[in-house]
Design a protein around this motif. Structure first.
Motif, short mmCIF file in Angstrom:
data_model
loop_
_atom_site.label_atom_id
_atom_site.label_comp_id
_atom_site.label_asym_id
_atom_site.label_seq_id
_atom_site.Cartn_x
_atom_site.Cartn_y
_atom_site.Cartn_z
N LEU A 50 0.83 -1.21 0.00
CA LEU A 50 0.00 0.00 0.00
C LEU A 50 0.86 1.26 0.00
CD1 LEU A 50 -2.81 -1.01 2.55
CD2 LEU A 50 -2.97 -0.92 0.06
N SER A 51 2.05 1.17 0.61
CA SER A 51 2.91 2.36 0.66
C SER A 51 3.40 2.76 -0.72
CB SER A 51 4.10 2.08 1.58
OG SER A 51 4.90 1.04 1.06
N GLN A 52 3.42 1.79 -1.66
CA GLN A 52 3.85 2.08 -3.01
C GLN A 52 2.78 2.80 -3.82
OE1 GLN A 52 5.16 -1.60 -4.77
NE2 GLN A 52 6.58 -2.07 -3.09
N LEU A 53 1.54 2.81 -3.31
CA LEU A 53 0.44 3.44 -4.05
C LEU A 53 0.30 4.91 -3.75
CD1 LEU A 53 -2.26 0.62 -3.65
CD2 LEU A 53 -0.63 0.96 -5.53
N ASN A 54 1.08 5.41 -2.79
CA ASN A 54 1.05 6.83 -2.42
C ASN A 54 -0.36 7.29 -2.05
OD1 ASN A 54 3.84 7.17 -2.92
ND2 ASN A 54 3.44 7.45 -5.11
N LEU A 55 -1.02 6.52 -1.17
CA LEU A 55 -2.37 6.87 -0.74
C LEU A 55 -2.33 7.92 0.36
CD1 LEU A 55 -3.92 3.28 -0.52
CD2 LEU A 55 -4.16 4.91 -2.41
N LEU A 56 -3.44 8.64 0.52
CA LEU A 56 -3.55 9.55 1.65
C LEU A 56 -3.62 8.75 2.95
CD1 LEU A 56 -6.15 12.09 0.22
CD2 LEU A 56 -3.67 12.39 0.42
N LEU A 57 -3.26 9.41 4.05
CA LEU A 57 -3.19 8.71 5.34
C LEU A 57 -4.52 8.07 5.71
CD1 LEU A 57 -1.71 7.97 7.96
CD2 LEU A 57 -2.40 10.18 8.89
N ILE A 58 -5.61 8.82 5.56
CA ILE A 58 -6.91 8.28 5.96
C ILE A 58 -7.27 7.08 5.11
CG2 ILE A 58 -9.38 8.80 6.08
CD1 ILE A 58 -8.69 11.66 6.76
N SER A 59 -7.04 7.17 3.80
CA SER A 59 -7.35 6.04 2.92
C SER A 59 -6.47 4.84 3.23
CB SER A 59 -7.17 6.46 1.46
OG SER A 59 -8.07 7.50 1.12
N ARG A 60 -5.20 5.10 3.53
CA ARG A 60 -4.28 4.00 3.82
C ARG A 60 -4.67 3.29 5.12
NH1 ARG A 60 0.21 6.69 3.62
NH2 ARG A 60 0.66 6.83 5.85
#
Length: 504
Positions: free
Chosen positions: A372-382
């Protein structure tokens, strides 16, 4: 600089208040300090029998009111009869009154009571009794009685010693002719009582029942209580003894008849008894319920809420362990109080199952979190994605455990999913910033603290204390506040100074 005196006064007040409240509850309400304690109880049945003569009948029966025994439960079985239980506070007398419009033939009434010893054998007088009326002796007994009384009175100094010497004279191995004459027309109890009244000594006849396990058809025995310095002293004139035995229940202390029957003949009462063992905690709760002392107790809540509070009240124990291990010892954990919540989950899953489940869930979560860290998601979404993943992992492990017949694996659903998600997120960030060593250090520290907290919280005596002695939480608060003032070296930091010690 602010003075720390008010702080230390507050801590001392919390500590003393907590200890005092706990000791008061244990002594005043007889709540056992250790779990599993048992107490002896007595179940006594009284059977009242009489022959009805076809007229309205009333049966008045004295009920036990002995400070040496606490009444837990009492009930009566009397089909077709009305029942009223009255209490005379002045005479300390309780009586049951059965009534019926018509009683014909043999009538049986039953009274059942469960008693526990209180350990209080002294009978304290509520008030000083009035002087008794002088007994008028029959002409044939007057001279003999006066001679015996005069002789015994000369050997005594107080009302108590007079009673002791008189009881000794009535039970001497070689009684005088005057005593033999008096006993020929009087029972020892009546003679002893009349002689005491002749000298103005306050005394009263009482009825007692010897409690012996599995005995049936027992009768009441007569005793005499003598007043002395605010206390009633028990004498048994039939055998010359003074004081009461532990298994003696004073059934009737009113001085009146134990059983009165109107509208019937040939009345009698027989007693049966059985000794039993019951939980000391359940017994104290029954006593407090009878006394109305449960109004502000957790035991008045429904069972579901009680079960919830039994878990919640364990949290301060886990908090105390975390504060000690972090502030004093210096252990590192992932999250401040995450180990406490994990320890609560261990209580439901057992320690071994909980450790294995926690490690598997966190390990799988870290692998998915790295993607998931590779997808560059926002904190809330992650974080939301991690929560959903954790739920999925727990669901998969639960199904696999069920398929393989591992019932222990079904309990991993008790893990706090939100906390696990945040733990995975924190460890993942820590892995990226500090490396795997720091992850293992803080993760291992968290599991170690959670394990120690679990061992403390799962101890039976700890669970007993935190729920039954709420004052303990004030003591825990005082200790936590004190440790919060500690600014010295942690124990694990002292190893840095080992080279300074040199080789010895």
């Amino acid at each position: 600089m602010h003075s720390k005196k008010p702080f230390y006064i507050l801590v001392a007040l919390l500590f003393i208040s907590g200890i005092a409240a706990s000791v008061f509850r244990g002594i005043e309400h007889n709540v056992p300090f250790l779990p599993g304690k048992q107490v002896q109880s007595w179940a006594v049945d009284a059977k009242v029998s009489f022959q009805g003569i076809g007229e309205p009948a009333e049966v008045s029966f004295s009920l036990p009111n002995d400070p040496a025994f606490e009444v837990l439960v009492e009930n009566a079985s009397s089909p077709g009869y009305g029942l009223t239980i009255s209490q005379d506070n002045q005479d300390q007398e309780r009586r049951a009154l059965w009534s019926v419009r018509s009683a014909t033939g043999l009538q049986n009434l039953y009274y059942k009571v469960t008693l526990i010893p209180t350990g209080t054998t002294q009978v304290i007088a509520e008030q000083e009794p009035t002087a008794p009326k002088d007994f008028i002796w029959p002409a044939t007994e007057k001279d003999a009685a006066e001679q015996v009384i005069s002789k015994v009175w000369a050997k005594s100094a107080t009302n108590l010693t007079f009673a002791q010497q008189l009881n000794k004279a009535l039970n001497a191995a070689e009684r005088t002719q005057n005593v033999e004459l008096l006993l020929s027309s009087n029972t020892p109890t009546k003679l002893f009582l009349h002689m005491l009244h002749s000298k103005g000594v306050p005394a009263q006849e009482v009825s007692g029942l010897y409690l012996e396990d599995q005995r049936r058809r027992q009768q009441l025995s007569s005793f005499v209580e003598v007043y002395n310095d605010g206390e009633w002293i028990l004498f048994d004139p039939s055998n010359g003894t003074q004081g009461r035995k532990d298994n003696l229940l004073l059934w009737d202390r009113s001085g009146k008849s134990t059983l009165d029957v109107t509208g019937g003949v040939n009345s009698q009462v027989n007693f049966s008894m059985l000794q039993d063992t019951r939980s000391a905690l359940a017994t104290s709760l029954d006593v407090m319920k009878n006394q109305g002392a449960l109004d502000f107790s957790l035991y008045q809540l429904p069972l579901e809420e009680q079960s919830l509070f039994k878990g919640i009240l364990l949290i301060p124990i886990g908090v105390l362990m975390v504060v000690f291990l972090r502030v004093i010892v210096g252990l590192k954990t992932s999250g401040t109080f995450m180990p406490v919540l994990i320890a609560l989950a261990f209580i439901q899953t057992t320690l071994l199952t909980g450790l294995i489940g926690f490690i598997l869930i966190v390990a799988c979560g870290l692998m998915i979190r790295s993607y998931l860290s590779q997808l560059n998601l926002l904190l809330i979404s992650r974080i939301s994605a991690v929560i959903i993943v954790v739920i999925g992992i727990i669901g998969i492990f639960t199904l696999l455990s069920y398929k393989f017949g591992l019932s222990e694996g079904l309990t991993i659903t008790f893990f706090p999913m939100i906390i696990l998600a945040w733990t995975i997120e924190r460890m993942s960030i820590l892995w990226e910033e500090e490396g795997p060593k720091e992850v293992l250090l803080q993760g291992g520290g968290s599991l170690f603290v959670a394990t120690l907290a679990y061992l403390a919280m799962s101890a039976t005596w700890v669970q007993h204390w935190v729920f039954n002695f709420l004052g303990i939480h004030l003591v825990i608060l005082a200790i936590v506040l004190l440790m919060g003032q500690y600014t010295g070296y942690r124990l694990l930091e002292l190893r840095r100074f080992k080279p300074l010690a040199g080789d010895k």
